[in-house]
Design a protein around this motif. Sequence first.
Motif, mmCIF file in Angstrom:
data_model
loop_
_atom_site.group_PDB
_atom_site.id
_atom_site.type_symbol
_atom_site.label_atom_id
_atom_site.label_comp_id
_atom_site.label_asym_id
_atom_site.label_seq_id
_atom_site.Cartn_x
_atom_site.Cartn_y
_atom_site.Cartn_z
ATOM 1 N N ASP A 3 0.822 -1.209 0.000
ATOM 2 C CA ASP A 3 0.000 0.000 0.000
ATOM 3 C C ASP A 3 0.858 1.262 0.000
ATOM 4 N N LYS A 4 2.044 1.172 0.636
ATOM 5 C CA LYS A 4 2.919 2.339 0.742
ATOM 6 C C LYS A 4 4.362 1.864 0.818
ATOM 7 N N ILE A 18 8.424 6.564 -8.382
ATOM 8 C CA ILE A 18 7.147 7.195 -8.024
ATOM 9 C C ILE A 18 6.134 7.020 -9.152
ATOM 10 N N CYS A 21 4.698 3.513 -9.069
ATOM 11 C CA CYS A 21 3.858 3.347 -7.882
ATOM 12 C C CYS A 21 2.522 4.059 -8.052
ATOM 13 N N ARG A 22 2.547 5.247 -8.611
ATOM 14 C CA ARG A 22 1.299 5.976 -8.811
ATOM 15 C C ARG A 22 0.377 5.211 -9.761
ATOM 16 N N ARG A 27 1.137 4.313 -2.534
ATOM 17 C CA ARG A 27 1.574 5.607 -2.019
ATOM 18 C C ARG A 27 3.084 5.579 -1.792
ATOM 19 N N THR A 28 3.699 6.734 -1.961
ATOM 20 C CA THR A 28 5.156 6.801 -1.856
ATOM 21 C C THR A 28 5.598 7.790 -0.790
ATOM 22 N N VAL A 29 6.688 7.435 -0.138
ATOM 23 C CA VAL A 29 7.331 8.285 0.867
ATOM 24 C C VAL A 29 8.732 8.608 0.359
ATOM 25 N N ALA A 45 6.413 12.903 -4.572
ATOM 26 C CA ALA A 45 5.984 11.838 -3.661
ATOM 27 C C ALA A 45 4.730 12.263 -2.891
ATOM 28 N N ASP A 46 4.022 11.280 -2.360
ATOM 29 C CA ASP A 46 2.828 11.588 -1.566
ATOM 30 C C ASP A 46 3.194 12.268 -0.253
ATOM 31 N N GLU A 47 4.353 11.958 0.274
ATOM 32 C CA GLU A 47 4.871 12.634 1.458
ATOM 33 C C GLU A 47 6.388 12.541 1.442
ATOM 34 N N SER A 73 6.250 6.562 9.040
ATOM 35 C CA SER A 73 5.331 6.900 7.955
ATOM 36 C C SER A 73 4.375 5.761 7.628
#
Length: 666
Positions: A3-4, A18, A21-22, A27-29, A45-47, A73
């Motif tokens: 999921d991340k 990224i 993954c998208r 989700r990416t950190v 990135a998402d965060e 995270s």
Amino acid sequence: MFDKILIANRGEIACRVIRTCRRLGIRTVAVYSQADTDAQHVRQADEAWPIGGPQPQDSYLRGDAIIEVARQSGAQAIHPGYGFLSENADFAAAVVAAGLVFIGPSAASMRKMGSKAGAKDLMAAAGVPVVPGYTGAEQSPQALAREAARIGFPLMIKAAHGGGGKGMRVVRTLEEFLPHLESCQREAAGAFGRDRVLLERYVQSPRHIEIQVFADTHSNAIHLNERECSAQRRYQKVLEESPSPFLTPELRAAMGAAAVQAARAIDYANAGTVEFIVAPSGEFYFMEINTRLQVEHPVTEMTTGLDLVEWQLRVAADKPLPLAQEQVPQRGHAIEVRLYAEDPEAGFLPGSGTLERLRLPAPGAHVRIDSGVVEGDTVSIFYDPMIAKLIVHDADRPRALARLREALAQCDVVGPKSNIAFLERLVRHPAIVGASIDTGYLDRHLDEFVPAADAAVDPQQLFAAATVQLLLQEQAQAARAAGSADPGSPWALADGWRLGHAGKRHLAFLHRGQRLLLTAQGSGGEYRIEAGGHAVTVSGARLEDGVLGARFDQRAQRFLYRAGPRRLLLHDGQSRLQLEPVEVYRRQGETQGAQDDRLRAPMPGRVVVVKAGPGESVVAGQELLVIEAMKMELALKAPRDGVVASVGAAAGEFVEADTVLITLEP
């Protein structure tokens, strides 16, 4: 599936992970250093979480900090990209010990390949061909020199740990062995933390061909065909392509089988690259396994239609490989080159600074751009100065080369110097077009790819540049006149006509420190231009959408151009010419005379070793100091005979560009 995930890297590879993954809904950190606060991977990135200072050892090499961010995270896995911690077995083990998944091979497999010496012994035992040499633990200079004499010359010294061309030297005589050994060990210690080396027989005129392998945790192992990386400069790959124009179907099958055998020998899982040296006779020898994704993996993706990052994620999630060996496609031809902020005319000195302008070709079915920067971003002094990877694909090699030439012509970088012109010469060179290059060709023939400092400007290009400048001047003058109180005034014209003379206009450009002077008469696209004893009549000249169209002595030609306040770039479809208007040159001041009593830092970096002290007599060309910057060592030499008056930096000290490092007196 995850999921991340956390991406323990930066730049274009982080952005590339990224994207996949998208597409998969993961989700990416991101993590970032103080130098990367506004970097593209942070924005995409998402965060994103900070992990330390700008130096890699204070941020991207801090495995503990990265794992802690993953925990906080909620990331389930860590993708290492390439470089930094991607081949660090201790980091891979720590990720697993923290209850996370490492998206790559196991620590055990890495450790088997972590030492080139151990890897060679293991491959030889598994029946994979290896280059004769020395991989022993005895590392004294005397013992290594004895082994070198036994192997014979030429031979290669290689860092036993690491890769990327670091810690490698070709030695051709016993007399030069020990100086090369010292330099190689120092570079290896700085890059990889260990100075152990191995020795190998140097294969003359070799080709560098690597096989992309993939394996899963369900006993499946296959290869995804080869990439040829023979175009190299100082062991750094410059152009990569697939399929190799050298391999026959039989040799391809044999090398593919050997690569899979090598992967099975270390219980490999996930993406890896088995690199081979191939002799002109077709004999091939194992070099190493890169236990990670390679920089040039897009070449394989373009010719197979597969997403290797997606495969990495699926294998890490304990899923089987999606294809069997006989199902792997091979379609068309792909080529990759890397655009760097570097100055080929100054020994490929890495550059840094703000990308004031960055123009790259539009991505499409035949062109792919992988980049971690956009216009306005900064190429940092702390990391690799790559701007972008340019990958092209077409039905066959000649058409792929044509696509690459067209794509390079559309590239433009303002700010730090770039290697675009070098790449344009490269992809038109007969050795590349004829696929006759070997790994040492560029180093032996570098003058064929980098023009001499005093190389003459093509008069036709110069006349075209002058035509562009004349038209731009007229446009600017017309715009000013339109906003003035008397737009119809004859003094608002830029045709050069004045009372008492026949309308002669003077132009001047600066090209590699040399003034180029021209005179012109005429206006509105109709001119007579003279320079250096040559003259041309220009008619029908017009600027439209970045293109100059004109007739030069009645011969119609088309040029791409880009103009700014500090430069004019012209491209004739074969090569580019960059000039500076003389007004800019005057504002910046005349070129200073050579200050041959001071040795300055050519760029920011860390002083590695100082080889001369105050009071020592030195001779011109003697190595006085070594600095490390952007993953490379730069040896600074005495500009003349003299005596060292002062030394301005000590080993280990970080210095800024233009810092005076050593001063000489007569």
